[in-house]
Design an enzyme around this catalytic site. Sequence first.
Site, PDB file in Angstrom:
ATOM      1  N   SER A 217       3.965  -2.668  10.107  1.00 23.15           N
ATOM      2  CA  SER A 217       5.425  -2.705  10.275  1.00 23.15           C
ATOM      3  C   SER A 217       6.059  -4.020   9.822  1.00 23.15           C
ATOM      4  O   SER A 217       7.021  -4.486  10.443  1.00 23.15           O
ATOM      5  CB  SER A 217       5.804  -2.379  11.728  1.00 23.15           C
ATOM      6  OG  SER A 217       5.439  -1.035  12.018  1.00 23.15           O
TER       7      SER A 217
ATOM      8  N   LYS B 106       0.018   4.279  -0.147  1.00 20.87           N
ATOM      9  CA  LYS B 106      -0.626   5.449   0.488  1.00 20.87           C
ATOM     10  C   LYS B 106      -0.460   6.683  -0.408  1.00 20.87           C
ATOM     11  O   LYS B 106      -0.434   6.536  -1.630  1.00 20.87           O
ATOM     12  CB  LYS B 106      -0.054   5.665   1.892  1.00 20.87           C
ATOM     13  CG  LYS B 106      -0.046   4.375   2.708  1.00 20.87           C
ATOM     14  CD  LYS B 106       0.252   4.587   4.149  1.00 20.87           C
ATOM     15  CE  LYS B 106       0.305   3.245   4.852  1.00 20.87           C
ATOM     16  NZ  LYS B 106       0.350   3.358   6.286  1.00 20.87           N
TER      17      LYS B 106
ATOM     18  N   HIS C 150      -9.199   0.730   5.255  1.00 23.93           N
ATOM     19  CA  HIS C 150      -7.899   0.933   5.898  1.00 23.93           C
ATOM     20  C   HIS C 150      -8.092   1.865   7.102  1.00 23.93           C
ATOM     21  O   HIS C 150      -8.923   2.771   7.062  1.00 23.93           O
ATOM     22  CB  HIS C 150      -6.909   1.538   4.895  1.00 23.93           C
ATOM     23  CG  HIS C 150      -5.508   1.547   5.420  1.00 23.93           C
ATOM     24  ND1 HIS C 150      -5.057   2.505   6.310  1.00 23.93           N
ATOM     25  CD2 HIS C 150      -4.472   0.699   5.218  1.00 23.93           C
ATOM     26  CE1 HIS C 150      -3.792   2.241   6.618  1.00 23.93           C
ATOM     27  NE2 HIS C 150      -3.411   1.149   5.973  1.00 23.93           N
TER      28      HIS C 150
ATOM     29  N   ASN D  74       0.863  -1.182   0.000  1.00 21.74           N
ATOM     30  CA  ASN D  74       0.000   0.000   0.000  1.00 21.74           C
ATOM     31  C   ASN D  74       0.900   1.234   0.000  1.00 21.74           C
ATOM     32  O   ASN D  74       1.542   1.534   1.001  1.00 21.74           O
ATOM     33  CB  ASN D  74      -0.882  -0.044   1.259  1.00 21.74           C
ATOM     34  CG  ASN D  74      -1.663   1.233   1.467  1.00 21.74           C
ATOM     35  OD1 ASN D  74      -1.787   2.060   0.563  1.00 21.74           O
ATOM     36  ND2 ASN D  74      -2.216   1.396   2.661  1.00 21.74           N
TER      37      ASN D  74
ATOM     38  N   GLU E 205      -4.828  -5.444  10.690  1.00 19.85           N
ATOM     39  CA  GLU E 205      -3.789  -4.434  10.865  1.00 19.85           C
ATOM     40  C   GLU E 205      -3.995  -3.699  12.184  1.00 19.85           C
ATOM     41  O   GLU E 205      -4.812  -2.753  12.255  1.00 19.85           O
ATOM     42  CB  GLU E 205      -3.844  -3.410   9.730  1.00 19.85           C
ATOM     43  CG  GLU E 205      -3.618  -4.009   8.358  1.00 19.85           C
ATOM     44  CD  GLU E 205      -3.044  -2.962   7.398  1.00 19.85           C
ATOM     45  OE1 GLU E 205      -1.948  -3.192   6.900  1.00 19.85           O
ATOM     46  OE2 GLU E 205      -3.691  -1.923   7.193  1.00 19.85           O
TER      47      GLU E 205
ATOM     48  N   GLU F  12      -6.502   4.281   8.138  1.00 21.06           N
ATOM     49  CA  GLU F  12      -6.338   5.724   7.857  1.00 21.06           C
ATOM     50  C   GLU F  12      -7.608   6.301   7.233  1.00 21.06           C
ATOM     51  O   GLU F  12      -7.939   7.471   7.454  1.00 21.06           O
ATOM     52  CB  GLU F  12      -5.097   5.939   6.964  1.00 21.06           C
ATOM     53  CG  GLU F  12      -3.818   5.745   7.782  1.00 21.06           C
ATOM     54  CD  GLU F  12      -2.606   5.283   7.005  1.00 21.06           C
ATOM     55  OE1 GLU F  12      -2.593   5.376   5.766  1.00 21.06           O
ATOM     56  OE2 GLU F  12      -1.667   4.798   7.657  1.00 21.06           O
TER      57      GLU F  12
ATOM     58  N   GLY G 201       3.167   1.758  10.678  1.00 18.59           N
ATOM     59  CA  GLY G 201       4.149   2.830  10.519  1.00 18.59           C
ATOM     60  C   GLY G 201       4.940   3.142  11.775  1.00 18.59           C
ATOM     61  O   GLY G 201       5.621   4.167  11.841  1.00 18.59           O
TER      62      GLY G 201
HETATM   63  C1  PEP Z   1      -0.431  -0.118   6.221  1.00 21.53           C
HETATM   64  O1  PEP Z   1      -0.641   1.074   6.289  1.00 21.53           O
HETATM   65  O2  PEP Z   1      -1.265  -0.850   5.662  1.00 21.53           O
HETATM   66  C2  PEP Z   1       0.785  -0.656   6.806  1.00 21.53           C
HETATM   67  C3  PEP Z   1       0.790  -1.906   7.116  1.00 21.53           C
HETATM   68  O3  PEP Z   1       1.834   0.234   6.996  1.00 21.53           O
HETATM   69  P1  PEP Z   1       3.314  -0.120   7.511  1.00 21.53           P
HETATM   70  O4  PEP Z   1       3.750  -1.408   6.857  1.00 21.53           O
HETATM   71  O5  PEP Z   1       4.147   1.049   7.107  1.00 21.53           O
HETATM   72  O6  PEP Z   1       3.211  -0.290   8.992  1.00 21.53           O
END
Ligand code: PEP
Length: 252
Positions: free
Chosen positions: A214, A13, A98, A11, A168, A100, A174
């Site tokens: 992460s 973003k 998601h 992703n 998630e 966000e 992040g």
């Molecule tokens: C995400 O936003 O879907 C995600 C998993 O981000 P990150 O891998 O940067 O933690």
Amino acid sequence: MTNRRPIVAGNWKMNGLRGSKAEIEALIAALSARPANACDVVIAPPFTLVADFSSTCASSPVEIAGQDCSALAPGAHTGDVAASMLADAGATAVIVGHSERRQDHRETDEDVNAKALAAYEAGLTTIICVGETEPERDRGATLDVVNGQLAGSLPDSADSSNTVVAYEPVWAIGTGRTPTADDVAKVHATMRETLVARFGDEVGNGFRLLYGGSVKPANAAELMGVADVDGALVGGASLKAVDFDGIIDAYR
Ligand code: PEP
């Protein structure tokens, strides 16, 4: 015994310009230099790059996804993008729900459910995200939150051909922090039970359940080795081909 083919999805973003195509080309080159992947590979760039990246990936193992779609049919909805438009631009999948989007745009389970239905209608594989916030985790509500989101966000017509679920934990996105393998195993086992209870054995066991938060080359093999983890949804580490390819390595 259900045979679920893993997926590693990236992703991007709100990152990426036209010049970022070099990373996609590098990823395709890295994938073609090795024996066929034992997993599906998906990249979700921003809307502006979906058509261009779809053409670049046309005869490669990389599939292109949207990061969101409208629940509505094309029409007078300024700034929105219909699922059918993503499909027309060459996307084969879309991420919905998601965290966000849930946080920044106050999207509810009901909204996510409606978006998933629009995505099904457009023939897109729909990656539906769920996951608890840190305060929810701290008060021991993880499983209740995830079960509630599954109940509300997955349409009754969800099955393994149209839907992938991504767990998630919001606090892991992040941040460089991840749950322990045992914690991931607990959540994924619960999601599996919940899906089997609602959709029956065959359909419930068919859903692919991704872990996201992460994931990096250094922790991918451990996280992808957890029971009922059928792949990863990757944010930051999907922006560089070398890192993303290092995560795909978990399935080589
Ligand atoms: C995400 O936003 O879907 C995600 C998993 O981000 P990150 O891998 O940067 O933690």
